[in-house]
Design a protein around this motif. Structure first.
Motif, PDB file in Angstrom:
ATOM      1  N   GLU A 100       0.821  -1.221   0.000  1.00 41.71           N
ATOM      2  CA  GLU A 100       0.000   0.000   0.000  1.00 41.71           C
ATOM      3  C   GLU A 100       0.851   1.265   0.000  1.00 41.71           C
ATOM      4  OE1 GLU A 100      -2.860   0.065   3.143  1.00 41.71           O
ATOM      5  OE2 GLU A 100      -3.565  -1.981   2.725  1.00 41.71           O
ATOM      6  N   GLY A 101       2.155   1.121   0.226  1.00 46.52           N
ATOM      7  CA  GLY A 101       3.042   2.277   0.160  1.00 46.52           C
ATOM      8  C   GLY A 101       3.621   2.721   1.489  1.00 46.52           C
ATOM      9  N   TYR A 102       3.390   1.956   2.551  1.00 45.59           N
ATOM     10  CA  TYR A 102       3.973   2.327   3.845  1.00 45.59           C
ATOM     11  C   TYR A 102       5.474   2.040   3.841  1.00 45.59           C
ATOM     12  CZ  TYR A 102      -0.614   3.089   5.889  1.00 45.59           C
ATOM     13  OH  TYR A 102      -1.863   3.584   6.176  1.00 45.59           O
ATOM     14  N   ASP A 103       6.227   2.945   4.451  1.00 48.09           N
ATOM     15  CA  ASP A 103       7.676   2.792   4.511  1.00 48.09           C
ATOM     16  C   ASP A 103       8.105   1.842   5.625  1.00 48.09           C
ATOM     17  OD1 ASP A 103       8.466   4.842   2.482  1.00 48.09           O
ATOM     18  OD2 ASP A 103       7.442   6.179   3.877  1.00 48.09           O
ATOM     19  N   LEU A 104       7.397   1.885   6.748  1.00 51.12           N
ATOM     20  CA  LEU A 104       7.736   1.047   7.896  1.00 51.12           C
ATOM     21  C   LEU A 104       6.454   0.468   8.477  1.00 51.12           C
ATOM     22  CD1 LEU A 104       9.757  -0.016  10.027  1.00 51.12           C
ATOM     23  CD2 LEU A 104       9.437   2.136  11.272  1.00 51.12           C
ATOM     24  N   VAL A 105       6.414  -0.837   8.608  1.00 55.37           N
ATOM     25  CA  VAL A 105       5.251  -1.529   9.169  1.00 55.37           C
ATOM     26  C   VAL A 105       5.706  -2.229  10.447  1.00 55.37           C
ATOM     27  CG1 VAL A 105       3.418  -3.201   8.773  1.00 55.37           C
ATOM     28  CG2 VAL A 105       4.343  -1.888   6.847  1.00 55.37           C
ATOM     29  N   MET A 106       5.203  -1.751  11.574  1.00 49.40           N
ATOM     30  CA  MET A 106       5.592  -2.297  12.873  1.00 49.40           C
ATOM     31  C   MET A 106       4.609  -3.372  13.318  1.00 49.40           C
ATOM     32  SD  MET A 106       8.297  -0.627  14.001  1.00 49.40           S
ATOM     33  CE  MET A 106       8.183  -1.011  15.756  1.00 49.40           C
ATOM     34  N   GLY A 107       5.123  -4.435  13.934  1.00 48.02           N
ATOM     35  CA  GLY A 107       4.246  -5.391  14.581  1.00 48.02           C
ATOM     36  C   GLY A 107       3.812  -4.852  15.938  1.00 48.02           C
ATOM     37  N   ASN A 108       2.638  -5.264  16.381  1.00 49.03           N
ATOM     38  CA  ASN A 108       2.149  -4.869  17.705  1.00 49.03           C
ATOM     39  C   ASN A 108       1.759  -6.131  18.472  1.00 49.03           C
ATOM     40  OD1 ASN A 108       0.459  -4.001  19.942  1.00 49.03           O
ATOM     41  ND2 ASN A 108       0.409  -1.996  18.953  1.00 49.03           N
ATOM     42  N   ARG A 109       2.574  -6.485  19.448  1.00 50.51           N
ATOM     43  CA  ARG A 109       2.348  -7.709  20.209  1.00 50.51           C
ATOM     44  C   ARG A 109       1.174  -7.585  21.166  1.00 50.51           C
ATOM     45  NH1 ARG A 109       8.432  -7.536  22.269  1.00 50.51           N
ATOM     46  NH2 ARG A 109       7.738  -5.358  22.370  1.00 50.51           N
ATOM     47  N   PHE A 110       0.895  -6.387  21.614  1.00 46.05           N
ATOM     48  CA  PHE A 110      -0.186  -6.183  22.582  1.00 46.05           C
ATOM     49  C   PHE A 110      -1.554  -6.280  21.912  1.00 46.05           C
ATOM     50  CE2 PHE A 110       3.592  -4.124  24.223  1.00 46.05           C
ATOM     51  CZ  PHE A 110       3.667  -4.644  25.498  1.00 46.05           C
ATOM     52  N   LYS A 111      -1.590  -6.018  20.596  1.00 44.40           N
ATOM     53  CA  LYS A 111      -2.850  -6.164  19.850  1.00 44.40           C
ATOM     54  C   LYS A 111      -3.000  -7.570  19.280  1.00 44.40           C
ATOM     55  CE  LYS A 111      -3.235  -1.292  18.441  1.00 44.40           C
ATOM     56  NZ  LYS A 111      -3.273  -0.344  17.279  1.00 44.40           N
ATOM     57  N   GLY A 112      -1.882  -8.218  18.947  1.00 43.25           N
ATOM     58  CA  GLY A 112      -1.945  -9.535  18.330  1.00 43.25           C
ATOM     59  C   GLY A 112      -1.972 -10.678  19.318  1.00 43.25           C
ATOM     60  N   GLY A 113      -1.426 -10.449  20.511  1.00 50.23           N
ATOM     61  CA  GLY A 113      -1.452 -11.500  21.521  1.00 50.23           C
ATOM     62  C   GLY A 113      -0.074 -11.902  21.984  1.00 50.23           C
ATOM     63  N   ILE A 114       0.078 -12.033  23.301  1.00 49.05           N
ATOM     64  CA  ILE A 114       1.323 -12.487  23.910  1.00 49.05           C
ATOM     65  C   ILE A 114       1.026 -13.801  24.626  1.00 49.05           C
ATOM     66  CG2 ILE A 114       3.147 -11.951  25.565  1.00 49.05           C
ATOM     67  CD1 ILE A 114       2.552  -8.980  25.081  1.00 49.05           C
ATOM     68  N   LYS A 115       1.588 -14.886  24.150  1.00 55.63           N
ATOM     69  CA  LYS A 115       1.302 -16.200  24.717  1.00 55.63           C
ATOM     70  C   LYS A 115       1.942 -16.331  26.105  1.00 55.63           C
ATOM     71  CE  LYS A 115       0.782 -18.581  20.281  1.00 55.63           C
ATOM     72  NZ  LYS A 115       1.249 -19.700  19.433  1.00 55.63           N
TER      73      LYS A 115
END
Length: 400
Positions: A107-122
């Motif tokens: 889509e054209g983003y320069d930096l895509v950060m992961g978010n562990r707090f939104k995706g889940g921390i096992k």
């Protein structure tokens, strides 16, 4: 086919989990059909990690300079893809689900950060002190200092374009590399977004390379040093303004606040506040200039305006005027002393001359020295060419 994606992993003796990570990445690439490569930035492994990577079809880049940042930088430098996704090789991040990162990069983003707090921390994936204290505090500081849109400032999985990687010109070699990437992308007004990601427990049987307290302090220290306004300028300006206001109020007469009398003793401390605040402001300017000169911090219109209009000559004139004012007050104090035949003086009267005299003379000398040092930092010199990839990394490929 041209390579669209390079999946890179730093590696230092990761034989236990490296094969699992490469296998998950290869499974994802086969399902998605993305034209890609897997690049391992090896930092001197002695447990056979390189052979494992080569046997699974990955490229191995031998990065001789030690450090997490060095390994990632070397792998990114050697990557041939248009986009790069980086993550640790300890099986804590899921290489089998990279679609959210690819989608945002396309889509054209320069930096895509992961978010562990939104995706889940096992369970067991992150110590409680990191989850509830370290990461939230450091992320909040990063957002406050730099207005960064990322809520999980130190997530280890992230994607970026190769063009953005070259623009950021990352310089740090250790754990600060992750912070530098986010900060520089923010300061350079790059397009940044976040996607949910899942964090799993470390798959290795040995302790991780990460040391929470040491590495947390290194990240905090780097963020503060990268923000000279908050570290030096704002506190120094406030301290200097308080000192100036107090000094001006006490130069003529003592001040009574209820039963409290502020006299020359208070004047001394207000003068100290002026000097300390002024030095802090000068440190802010010098640290910003050094950071820009070393490509640690992007230049700005204000920075160029400052160098164009505040040169050595103007600094010498301003410092000379302050020094002359201080020396003038010193001469006046000598004249006053002469009136009393160089004998005993009224301490209240003479101190209100001597303290401002010493203060302005000190500020004048500091301004003159600062101007010379600033001019030295701002000299136009020919810089050495940047390191070539061949000087930095040594690519290896599987035989046959």
């Amino acid at each position: 086919m041209p390579i669209e994606l390079s999946i890179i992993m730093p590696c230092l003796n990761e034989a236990e989990t490296l094969a699992v990570c490469i296998g998950k990445a290869r499974d994802y690439l086969e399902r998605s059909g993305v034209s890609a490569e897997i690049v391992i930035g090896d930092n001197g492994s002695t447990d056979g990690s390189q052979a494992i990577a080569l046997s699974l079809g990955a490229r191995v880049v031998n990065v001789t300079q030690r450090g997490y940042g060095s390994a990632l930088y070397g792998a990114s430098l050697a990557a041939q893809g248009r986009y790069i996704i980086m993550a640790d090789s300890d099986d804590s991040y899921d290489f089998s689900n990279l679609d959210p990162f690819i989608s945002k990069l396309r889509e054209g983003y320069d930096l895509v950060m992961g978010n562990r707090f939104k995706g889940g921390i096992k369970p067991g994936a992150m110590p409680w002190k990191n989850r509830y204290i370290g990461n939230p505090i450091l992320s909040s500081i990063g957002k406050a200092l730099f207005r960064c849109p990322a809520s999980d400032f130190h997530c280890g999985i992230r994607g970026f374009s190769k063009e953005a990687f070259h623009r950021m010109d990352l310089r740090t070699t250790g754990m600060e590399y992750a912070s530098e990437m986010v900060i520089k992308a923010t300061l350079m007004n790059m397009k940044i977004t976040e996607v949910p990601t899942t964090l799993s427990p470390d798959g290795r049987s040995r302790p991780p390379h990460l040391r929470p307290y040491r590495d947390g302090w290194r990240h905090l220290r780097f963020m503060l040093l990268f923000s000279p306004n908050w570290l030096f300028l704002y506190p120094g300006t406030l301290l200097m303004l308080i000192g100036i206001a107090g000094s001006l109020a006490l130069m003529l007469t003592p001040i009574h606040i209820h039963h409290v009398r502020l006299g020359i003793d208070s004047l001394i401390y207000f003068a100290f506040m002026v000097i300390a605040g002024y030095q802090s402001v000068l440190f802010a300017i010098l640290s910003r200039v050094y950071s820009v000169q070393e490509n640690l911090y992007p230049g700005s219109i204000g920075y160029r305006y400052f160098f164009r209009h505040i040169g050595l000559e103007r600094g010498l004139i301003a410092g000379g005027l302050l020094l002359a004012t201080g020396l003038g007050a010193f001469i006046y104090a000598l004249v006053e002393w002469q009136r009393f035949a160089f004998g005993m003086l009224d301490i209240e009267h003479i101190a209100r001359i001597c303290i401002p005299s010493g203060l302005t003379a000190t500020l004048g000398i500091e301004t003159i020295l600062f101007s010379f040092f600033l001019s030295t930092l701002g000299m136009s010199v020919r810089h050495h060419p940047t390191e070539s990839p061949l000087d930095y990394v040594e690519p290896e490929r599987a035989r046959g």
